[in-house]
Enzyme design. Sequence first.
Site, mmCIF file in Angstrom:
data_model
loop_
_atom_site.group_PDB
_atom_site.id
_atom_site.type_symbol
_atom_site.label_atom_id
_atom_site.label_comp_id
_atom_site.label_asym_id
_atom_site.label_seq_id
_atom_site.Cartn_x
_atom_site.Cartn_y
_atom_site.Cartn_z
ATOM 1 C CG LEU A 178 -11.216 3.752 5.446
ATOM 2 C CD1 LEU A 178 -12.223 4.276 7.136
ATOM 3 C CD2 LEU A 178 -12.108 4.791 4.739
ATOM 4 C CB ALA A 179 -6.842 2.144 10.226
ATOM 5 N N GLY A 192 2.089 5.109 1.779
ATOM 6 C CA GLY A 192 2.308 5.847 3.024
ATOM 7 C C GLY A 192 3.516 5.177 3.356
ATOM 8 C CD GLU A 193 7.290 6.167 6.712
ATOM 9 O OE1 GLU A 193 6.787 5.444 7.727
ATOM 10 O OE2 GLU A 193 7.888 6.260 6.178
ATOM 11 C CB VAL A 194 5.144 3.337 10.028
ATOM 12 C CG1 VAL A 194 5.078 4.529 10.149
ATOM 13 C CG2 VAL A 194 4.865 2.319 11.278
ATOM 14 C CB THR A 195 -0.171 3.097 9.978
ATOM 15 O OG1 THR A 195 -1.648 4.178 10.829
ATOM 16 C CG2 THR A 195 -0.768 2.153 9.552
ATOM 17 N NE ARG A 242 -0.283 0.423 5.199
ATOM 18 C CZ ARG A 242 1.061 1.438 5.642
ATOM 19 N NH1 ARG A 242 0.463 2.594 4.567
ATOM 20 N NH2 ARG A 242 1.034 1.012 6.762
ATOM 21 N N GLY A 245 -4.594 4.160 3.364
ATOM 22 C CA GLY A 245 -3.292 3.841 2.389
ATOM 23 C C GLY A 245 -3.892 2.982 1.809
ATOM 24 C CB CYS A 274 1.098 9.084 8.447
ATOM 25 S SG CYS A 274 0.245 7.990 8.451
#
Length: 297
Positions: A199-200, A119-122, A117, A187, A216
């Site tokens: 989405l979350a 984006g960054e870390v989540t 996906r 993401g 993020c």
Amino acid sequence: MTVLAAYSLTSIPSSPLPLRPNSNLSSSVFHGRRVQCSRRCDLFDLHQDLIPYDVAWSWQKDLVREKKSQIENEGDCTDTLIILQHPSVYTLGTASTHKNLNFDIKYPPFPIYRTERGGEVTFHGPGQLVMYPIMNLRRYKMDLHWYLRTLEEVVIRALSSTFSIQASRLEGLTGVWVGNQKVAALGIRVAHWITYHGLALNVTTDLTPFKWIIPCGIRDRRVGSITGLLREAQSCSAHGTADLHNLDDDSLLHITHMSLIEEFARAFQIEYHHKTISVPILCERKGSCLTKEAQQH
């Protein structure tokens, strides 16, 4: 923060109206307005279940393959929406770097998965509602910017209509914000114009694990939740929030998930066909045959 001072429960039915599965009508009514529905969407409502991340990830990729085959054979495919929760886990997107982890990668506090996906870390965990749309964008708009903005709009409308929380976008940043707090992260991945990931939204989530990462990759803003926003609003208002604040976690999750599902249907003009799946069998089948990409780091 931008939360209305007073809340009203008039938009929150004590027993939420069920969505009509397998309806033959060409339109559905949400919040008193009729929406023309031109697309079928299979809905897997698992919002009360904790589905391991690798299981849901593998399931999504299976659905993408099935839909690609269906398009090749039939020219189109049905859409699918999955809504669920995950046990505590960190996920890394294609842009992720270890510099946004505040712990030793060899000894993470929770499992970590590097995904395809954006984006960054989540962080994902209990109390967070995750929506995974697997949709054929050829039938909507072949525009990833439009798709991301529409997903954000789903969350913005749900927060407004259900909790009178005024959320918004921030220019240059993906996600949904209330003041300086990010309440929903996005993401996505698109393969042959079929979407997955999603989405979350933090509802009753314990936000502590976000402190162990730079969510993020954004250092100067914080993460929020619906529970936290309601608590802050109650402290600023002498009336109007007591009933909302006193909802237990399960009720708050249920109300939020109903609103997300309704707003998603309105935004994409789809009609749900409710589907069921055995969670134990899903976990057993998917957990025992992870793809190479889903191996834990």
